[in-house]
Design an enzyme around this catalytic site. Structure first.
Site, mmCIF file in Angstrom:
data_model
loop_
_atom_site.group_PDB
_atom_site.id
_atom_site.type_symbol
_atom_site.label_atom_id
_atom_site.label_comp_id
_atom_site.label_asym_id
_atom_site.label_seq_id
_atom_site.Cartn_x
_atom_site.Cartn_y
_atom_site.Cartn_z
ATOM 1 N N ARG A 260 0.857 -1.190 0.000
ATOM 2 C CA ARG A 260 0.000 0.000 0.000
ATOM 3 C C ARG A 260 0.893 1.239 0.000
ATOM 4 O O ARG A 260 1.469 1.600 1.016
ATOM 5 C CB ARG A 260 -0.919 -0.019 1.224
ATOM 6 C CG ARG A 260 -1.645 1.296 1.446
ATOM 7 C CD ARG A 260 -2.754 1.177 2.480
ATOM 8 N NE ARG A 260 -2.326 0.706 3.781
ATOM 9 C CZ ARG A 260 -1.727 1.472 4.704
ATOM 10 N NH1 ARG A 260 -1.428 2.728 4.454
ATOM 11 N NH2 ARG A 260 -1.393 0.959 5.878
ATOM 12 N N HIS A 264 -3.702 4.416 4.622
ATOM 13 C CA HIS A 264 -4.798 3.445 4.701
ATOM 14 C C HIS A 264 -6.084 4.064 4.164
ATOM 15 O O HIS A 264 -6.788 3.462 3.355
ATOM 16 C CB HIS A 264 -4.989 2.998 6.147
ATOM 17 C CG HIS A 264 -6.126 2.064 6.350
ATOM 18 N ND1 HIS A 264 -6.108 0.757 5.919
ATOM 19 C CD2 HIS A 264 -7.336 2.243 6.932
ATOM 20 C CE1 HIS A 264 -7.254 0.174 6.221
ATOM 21 N NE2 HIS A 264 -8.017 1.051 6.832
ATOM 22 N N TYR A 273 3.948 5.386 11.415
ATOM 23 C CA TYR A 273 4.215 3.982 11.728
ATOM 24 C C TYR A 273 5.088 3.251 10.707
ATOM 25 O O TYR A 273 5.414 2.091 10.919
ATOM 26 C CB TYR A 273 2.909 3.212 11.924
ATOM 27 C CG TYR A 273 1.920 3.293 10.777
ATOM 28 C CD1 TYR A 273 2.058 2.478 9.646
ATOM 29 C CD2 TYR A 273 0.840 4.162 10.823
ATOM 30 C CE1 TYR A 273 1.157 2.538 8.604
ATOM 31 C CE2 TYR A 273 -0.076 4.234 9.779
ATOM 32 C CZ TYR A 273 0.087 3.412 8.675
ATOM 33 O OH TYR A 273 -0.817 3.483 7.639
#
Length: 367
Positions: A260, A264, A273
């Site tokens: 990805r 998100h 993160y």
């Protein structure tokens, strides 16, 4: 601390691959694929237009035209390869990120945007498209797909169901239950997991102790890992799994190993993160770039790519105008479709919302 029984493979083990990141065609005896140049051009067209749609939708959300958007940047090959493998009679059950599958099923961008703008509960006719509307409940679509597949089985139809979900969904009980039902009934269903490495902010290492495709073995059906950034490999593997399902061979789990590239959703900040270096490493494996390299090596010239770029520009203009023309839904109407008949709890909640809205805009009547 206990050690994994099997170390989850890293980025050096993409699985079945037919097109290298450098654009070189390679063979896999277990997964042959005979495609001509126009077919490969069509796959790159799908991915290019999908990426442009994705970027336009992200921009529209930032401009306040959409409530939210879940980008599929970097996952175009996984979605287009699988989407083009589906036959007209097959049915796809997806999560909220499979815009490429929707594109391949003939669903227009503005139909997809209706959901994200709040203009409709769904966006398209599932029966006509051969694809259900977006599923936000993580993993629920896996059970829906198996139930549908069991219906296909009982009807004796020459078709299969396909469930799309991410690596995070494999931690949900619904997916495990779907695997069980599919296995014991030998249902004609293909489970397609887009392992994009991150379940929101949770890395794959926090999701599993074994490679995801190997989970299928514990339920009694085959699993396979495919390079999810290789549209040709995804097409070949998915075609084979669907053909096996239609022929009575039961379910298959496909793990498309991809990444990805974006957040998100547009409400997420991935810099909190994951490292930028990780993103850069995967950017070098861009699924569109490898197909472009292959086509140029095969003699496809600048004119074709220029025409494709112009088509993408035209698509973007239509997306922007189409999105802004979508109607705004009356917020009170959401209560009308919860039950088939009038329901006192819904009427009470509708009245409460009407009173709340009236405190900003003046009196209004429910319904």
């Amino acid at each position: 601390m206990s050690q994994p029984l099997i170390d989850p493979p890293g980025q050096d083990d993409p699985g079945v691959q037919l097109l290298t990141p450098g654009g070189r065609r390679v063979a896999d005896p277990g997964h042959p694929l005979d495609v001509d140049l126009p077919t490969v051009q069509g796959l790159l067209r799908d991915m290019t237009l999908l990426r442009r749609f994705d970027s336009e939708a992200t921009a529209l959300q930032r401009q306040g035209e959409l409530g939210l958007w879940a980008s599929c940047l970097g996952q175009e090959a996984a979605q287009v390869g699988a989407g083009r493998a589906l036959a007209p009679a097959d049915f796809a059950f997806t999560s909220y990120r499979e815009h490429g599958v929707a594109w391949c099923r003939g669903i227009r961008p503005t139909q997809m945007l209706r959901f994200w703008r709040g203009s409709a509960h769904g966006g398209w006719d599932p029966r006509a498209a051969g694809m259900g509307n977006y599923t936000v409940i993580i993993g629920a679509q896996a059970l829906h797909a198996v139930g549908y597949a069991m219906g296909i089985q009982r009807d004796g139809a020459d078709a299969a169901a396909m469930a799309f979900f991410g690596d995070g969904a494999t931690s949900q009980g619904d997916v495990a239950e779907a695997f069980t039902f599919a296995a014991v009934s030998s249902a004609p269903v293909v489970f397609f997991c887009q392992n994009n490495q991150w379940a929101i902010s949770e890395p794959l290492s926090r999701q599993t102790r074994v490679p995801l495709w190997q989970r299928a073995h514990g339920f009694g059906f085959p699993g396979v890992r495919v390079d999810g950034n290789d549209v040709l490999a995804v097409l070949a593997v998915t075609r084979a799994a669907l053909a096996q399902a239609r022929a009575g061979g039961g379910p298959t789990l496909i793990e498309a190993f991809t990444y990805r590239m974006a957040a998100h959703t547009t409400s997420d900040d991935p810099s909190r993160y994951r490292d930028a270096a990780e993103v850069d490493q995967w950017r070098a494996r861009d699924p569109l770039l490898r197909v472009e390299r292959y086509l140029r090596a095969e003699g496809v010239g600048d004119a074709w790519f220029d025409d494709l770029g112009a088509e993408a520009d035209d698509l973007a203009e239509g997306i922007r105008s189409g999105a802004r023309a979508l109607p705004d839904t009356d917020p009170l109407a959401v209560f009308d479709l919860v039950y088939a008949e009038p329901h006192p709890a819904m009427a009470r909640q509708q009245a409460e919302l009407a009173a709340h809205l009236a405190s900003f805009t003046g009196p209004r009547e429910p319904g």
